[in-house]
Motif scaffolding. Structure first.
Motif, PDB file in Angstrom:
ATOM      1  N   ILE A   1       3.534 -18.682  -4.983  1.00  0.00           N
ATOM      2  CA  ILE A   1       4.224 -19.776  -5.662  1.00  0.00           C
ATOM      3  C   ILE A   1       4.770 -20.753  -4.617  1.00  0.00           C
ATOM      4  O   ILE A   1       5.734 -20.433  -3.911  1.00  0.00           O
ATOM      5  N   PRO A   2       4.201 -21.955  -4.491  1.00  0.00           N
ATOM      6  CA  PRO A   2       4.772 -22.964  -3.591  1.00  0.00           C
ATOM      7  C   PRO A   2       6.126 -23.443  -4.111  1.00  0.00           C
ATOM      8  O   PRO A   2       6.269 -23.775  -5.292  1.00  0.00           O
ATOM      9  N   VAL A   3       7.114 -23.438  -3.238  1.00  0.00           N
ATOM     10  CA  VAL A   3       8.455 -23.923  -3.578  1.00  0.00           C
ATOM     11  C   VAL A   3       8.657 -25.341  -3.071  1.00  0.00           C
ATOM     12  O   VAL A   3       9.328 -26.162  -3.701  1.00  0.00           O
ATOM     13  N   SER A   4       8.089 -25.613  -1.910  1.00  0.00           N
ATOM     14  CA  SER A   4       8.148 -26.944  -1.297  1.00  0.00           C
ATOM     15  C   SER A   4       6.899 -27.109  -0.440  1.00  0.00           C
ATOM     16  O   SER A   4       6.129 -26.157  -0.268  1.00  0.00           O
ATOM     17  N   PRO A   5       6.667 -28.285   0.134  1.00  0.00           N
ATOM     18  CA  PRO A   5       5.484 -28.443   1.000  1.00  0.00           C
ATOM     19  C   PRO A   5       5.469 -27.483   2.190  1.00  0.00           C
ATOM     20  O   PRO A   5       4.405 -27.214   2.743  1.00  0.00           O
ATOM     21  N   LYS A   6       6.632 -26.940   2.562  1.00  0.00           N
ATOM     22  CA  LYS A   6       6.696 -26.044   3.712  1.00  0.00           C
ATOM     23  C   LYS A   6       6.896 -24.576   3.340  1.00  0.00           C
ATOM     24  O   LYS A   6       6.617 -23.698   4.159  1.00  0.00           O
ATOM     25  N   LEU A   7       7.401 -24.292   2.156  1.00  0.00           N
ATOM     26  CA  LEU A   7       7.786 -22.929   1.778  1.00  0.00           C
ATOM     27  C   LEU A   7       6.982 -22.440   0.578  1.00  0.00           C
ATOM     28  O   LEU A   7       6.923 -23.120  -0.456  1.00  0.00           O
ATOM     29  N   VAL A   8       6.368 -21.254   0.734  1.00  0.00           N
ATOM     30  CA  VAL A   8       5.649 -20.591  -0.357  1.00  0.00           C
ATOM     31  C   VAL A   8       6.151 -19.162  -0.440  1.00  0.00           C
ATOM     32  O   VAL A   8       6.253 -18.463   0.581  1.00  0.00           O
ATOM     33  N   VAL A   9       6.468 -18.696  -1.643  1.00  0.00           N
ATOM     34  CA  VAL A   9       6.899 -17.308  -1.837  1.00  0.00           C
ATOM     35  C   VAL A   9       5.780 -16.550  -2.551  1.00  0.00           C
ATOM     36  O   VAL A   9       4.911 -17.150  -3.200  1.00  0.00           O
ATOM     37  N   GLY A  10       5.806 -15.239  -2.430  1.00  0.00           N
ATOM     38  CA  GLY A  10       4.751 -14.440  -3.038  1.00  0.00           C
ATOM     39  C   GLY A  10       5.233 -13.069  -3.454  1.00  0.00           C
ATOM     40  O   GLY A  10       6.282 -12.589  -3.000  1.00  0.00           O
ATOM     41  N   PHE A  11       4.444 -12.451  -4.326  1.00  0.00           N
ATOM     42  CA  PHE A  11       4.725 -11.098  -4.817  1.00  0.00           C
ATOM     43  C   PHE A  11       3.403 -10.367  -4.961  1.00  0.00           C
ATOM     44  O   PHE A  11       2.376 -10.950  -5.297  1.00  0.00           O
ATOM     45  N   SER A  12       3.438  -9.055  -4.705  1.00  0.00           N
ATOM     46  CA  SER A  12       2.238  -8.246  -4.951  1.00  0.00           C
ATOM     47  C   SER A  12       2.628  -6.844  -5.368  1.00  0.00           C
ATOM     48  O   SER A  12       3.705  -6.347  -5.016  1.00  0.00           O
ATOM     49  N   ALA A  13       1.764  -6.215  -6.141  1.00  0.00           N
ATOM     50  CA  ALA A  13       1.902  -4.814  -6.535  1.00  0.00           C
ATOM     51  C   ALA A  13       0.522  -4.184  -6.397  1.00  0.00           C
ATOM     52  O   ALA A  13      -0.414  -4.545  -7.118  1.00  0.00           O
ATOM     53  N   SER A  14       0.389  -3.269  -5.448  1.00  0.00           N
ATOM     54  CA  SER A  14      -0.923  -2.666  -5.182  1.00  0.00           C
ATOM     55  C   SER A  14      -0.713  -1.389  -4.389  1.00  0.00           C
ATOM     56  O   SER A  14       0.416  -1.001  -4.082  1.00  0.00           O
ATOM     57  N   GLY A  15      -1.804  -0.725  -4.046  1.00  0.00           N
ATOM     58  CA  GLY A  15      -1.719   0.530  -3.306  1.00  0.00           C
ATOM     59  C   GLY A  15      -1.875   0.311  -1.819  1.00  0.00           C
ATOM     60  O   GLY A  15      -2.801  -0.363  -1.368  1.00  0.00           O
ATOM     61  N   SER A  16      -0.944   0.873  -1.016  1.00  0.00           N
ATOM     62  CA  SER A  16      -1.037   0.721   0.430  1.00  0.00           C
ATOM     63  C   SER A  16      -1.804   1.865   1.082  1.00  0.00           C
ATOM     64  O   SER A  16      -2.435   1.679   2.116  1.00  0.00           O
ATOM     65  N   HIS A  17      -1.730   3.054   0.520  1.00  0.00           N
ATOM     66  CA  HIS A  17      -2.448   4.219   1.046  1.00  0.00           C
ATOM     67  C   HIS A  17      -2.935   5.064  -0.132  1.00  0.00           C
ATOM     68  O   HIS A  17      -2.320   5.065  -1.205  1.00  0.00           O
ATOM     69  N   GLY A  18      -3.999   5.796   0.082  1.00  0.00           N
ATOM     70  CA  GLY A  18      -4.488   6.666  -0.978  1.00  0.00           C
ATOM     71  C   GLY A  18      -5.587   7.589  -0.488  1.00  0.00           C
ATOM     72  O   GLY A  18      -6.229   7.337   0.533  1.00  0.00           O
ATOM     73  N   LEU A  19      -5.767   8.662  -1.219  1.00  0.00           N
ATOM     74  CA  LEU A  19      -6.812   9.633  -0.900  1.00  0.00           C
ATOM     75  C   LEU A  19      -7.103  10.450  -2.147  1.00  0.00           C
ATOM     76  O   LEU A  19      -6.189  10.796  -2.903  1.00  0.00           O
ATOM     77  N   LEU A  20      -8.377  10.756  -2.365  1.00  0.00           N
ATOM     78  CA  LEU A  20      -8.758  11.605  -3.489  1.00  0.00           C
ATOM     79  C   LEU A  20      -9.857  12.554  -3.029  1.00  0.00           C
ATOM     80  O   LEU A  20     -10.902  12.115  -2.554  1.00  0.00           O
ATOM     81  N   THR A  21      -9.609  13.859  -3.122  1.00  0.00           N
ATOM     82  CA  THR A  21     -10.657  14.850  -2.854  1.00  0.00           C
ATOM     83  C   THR A  21     -10.714  15.817  -4.025  1.00  0.00           C
ATOM     84  O   THR A  21      -9.688  16.208  -4.579  1.00  0.00           O
TER      85      THR A  21
END
Length: 473
Positions: free
Chosen positions: A111-131
């Motif tokens: 989300i751009p707030v101004s020409p110089k500043l943009v904020v962001g958000f994320s929700a995802s997996g940073s690590h994982g393993l399945l055996t």
């Protein structure tokens, strides 16, 4: 819903770089510099300054896992309840079943707030393993199934200091989940707890009616939850309008309060054997055999509180993006992850006794990735990428629930932009992990949970099918 988001893979041990469909298609090349979609917040928040409009990226992927084990010796693994053991060259495969595939969502917002500043958000997996191994595979006592999910919520910003230099930072909350299932082989454990001949002695006592039978195999499950806070800093340098260089650093993640439950499936035989350990002849003969019966009985309680202390690696990335021509972009990324402080150790909350300690002597993981975007038509862009990374544990200490080894990444995909507001990306990726020896780790403690002698080759590969949908406002 955010806490259910999780990507599963095992790059750099367990680290997940498959954050978006476009990232899968380019094998992670250009992660910290390209900024082709909002998933760049995960790799380098400074690159958020590339966004001039609000952008929302939704990712949906399916990952399928091939899980194989091949015996390297006869009489491989402790006998099953029916007396069967693996034999040299025998192949144990798990390539089917609904639990060998995963649906993987992800959400990223800029989300751009101004020409110089943009904020962001994320929700995802940073690590994982399945055996997922077959129930009768010889290494089942060291781990038959494992499921690791670490979900990261990022809230960050990018700020443009000068026309060519941006800085950024993320604050993150990570939620830890791990489940490990083993096949507990009582006969193998008894043979290790006492001196040679202990199992034969107990069989003789059972034939005389003085002791219950040694139980058959049963499942034991360890389930752990925890959390951590961390941060990330990044830089983006744009020396020309065609070239970008991005770098980011994230310190080690120290999880807090990792706690859960150890569950041992109880039946009439296991209950009777546990009661026998608490008293009877064991009270007299146990000290002579070097066996603490009441302590062993306590270790076999069907419900126990468990805890884990763990540290995940720091991460350094540097990426190059170059717009070579109106149709061709070239990208590269180098990643450094230091796993040397990571360990696998589980304890009982009630008395601090070790449930399982798996020495691994983890190493540093270094990855090299290259990729390209090619635009044959105005609204169509093709993507491809290749990468390679070293494993973080050697043949001497590798265990079945973490069959990490040297690996290669392959990616292909395409993006279609029907309008300036919308982009749809399809991607296919492969993580090809070298098969590696398991069963050589003789340092697992306590000895009775080391899983019986087995020598084999474990092979775990993954394929990703991903759909990304970007909407700009």
């Amino acid at each position: 819903m955010a806490f259910s988001l999780s990507h599963q893979t095992f790059a750099g041990g367990t680290a997940n770089d498959n954050q978006s469909a476009m990232g899968i298609a380019t094998a992670g090349a250009g992660q910290a510099a390209e900024a082709s979609d909002a998933s760049v917040i995960f790799f380098n928040p400074a690159a958020l300054t590339r966004f001039k409009r609000i952008e929302v990226l939704n990712v949906a992927s399916i990952a399928t896992f091939d899980n194989d084990y091949t015996s390297r010796q006869n009489n491989d693994g402790p006998p099953t309840d029916n007396g069967r053991e693996g034999s040299a060259g025998e192949f144990f495969s798990r390539k089917d079943g609904t639990d060998s595939a995963l649906f993987i969502p992800g959400l990223f917002v800029a989300i751009p707030v101004s020409p110089k500043l943009v904020v962001g958000f994320s929700a995802s997996g940073s690590h994982g393993l399945l055996t997922r191994y077959r129930e009768d595979f010889p290494g089942r006592g060291a781990g038959r199934e494992s499921d690791l999910k670490i979900t990261r919520l990022n809230l960050g910003f990018g700020y443009k200091l000068t026309p060519t230099l941006s800085i950024g930072a993320n604050g993150s909350y990570e939620r830890y989940f791990q489940s490990i299932k083993i096949r507990l082989n009582y006969r193998d454990a008894v043979s290790k707890l006492g001196p040679p001949g202990t199992t034969a002695l107990l069989d003789t006592l059972n034939a005389s009616g003085l002791a219950p039978p040694i139980p058959g195999e049963t499942d034991a499950k360890l389930r752990i939850l925890g959390w951590a806070l961390n941060a990330q800093a990044g830089l983006l340098w744009e020396p020309t309008d065609r070239t970008r260089i991005g770098a980011s650093y994230r310190p080690k993640t120290r999880f807090n309060g990792n706690q859960g439950e150890l569950t041992i499936n109880e039946n009439a035989d296991t209950a009777a054997f546990r009661e026998f350990l608490n008293g009877g002849l064991i009270a007299i003969g146990g000290p002579l055999l070097g066996v603490n019966g009441p302590q062993a009985a306590g270790d076999l309680e069907p419900q126990q509180q468990a805890r884990q202390r763990t540290i995940f690696p720091d991460e350094f990335r540097i990426s190059l993006f170059h717009h070579y021509s109106p149709k061709l972009d070239l990208m590269a990324t180098y990643t450094y992850q230091d796993y040397t402080e990571t360990f696998l150790r589980y304890e009982r909350v009630s008395n601090g006794r070790v449930i399982e300690d798996l020495p691994q002597d983890f190493k540093v993981a270094q990855a090299y990735r290259i990729g390209l975007n090619y635009k044959p038509y105005k609204r169509l862009t093709l993507h491809a990428g290749y990468g390679m990374e070293n494993g973080v544990v050697g043949d001497d200490l590798r265990v079945p629930i973490l069959p990490d080894n040297d690996r290669r990444f392959y990616g292909l995909g395409a993006s279609f932009t029907p309008s300036r507001d919308t982009t749809v990306t399809l991607a296919f990726g492969i993580i090809d992990v070298d098969a590696g020896q398991v069963g050589n780790n003789t340092q697992v403690t306590p000895i009775e949970v080391s899983g019986g002698e087995f020598k084999g080759i474990a092979d775990l590969d993954a394929e990703f099918f991903s759909l990304g949908f970007t909407q700009r406002f």
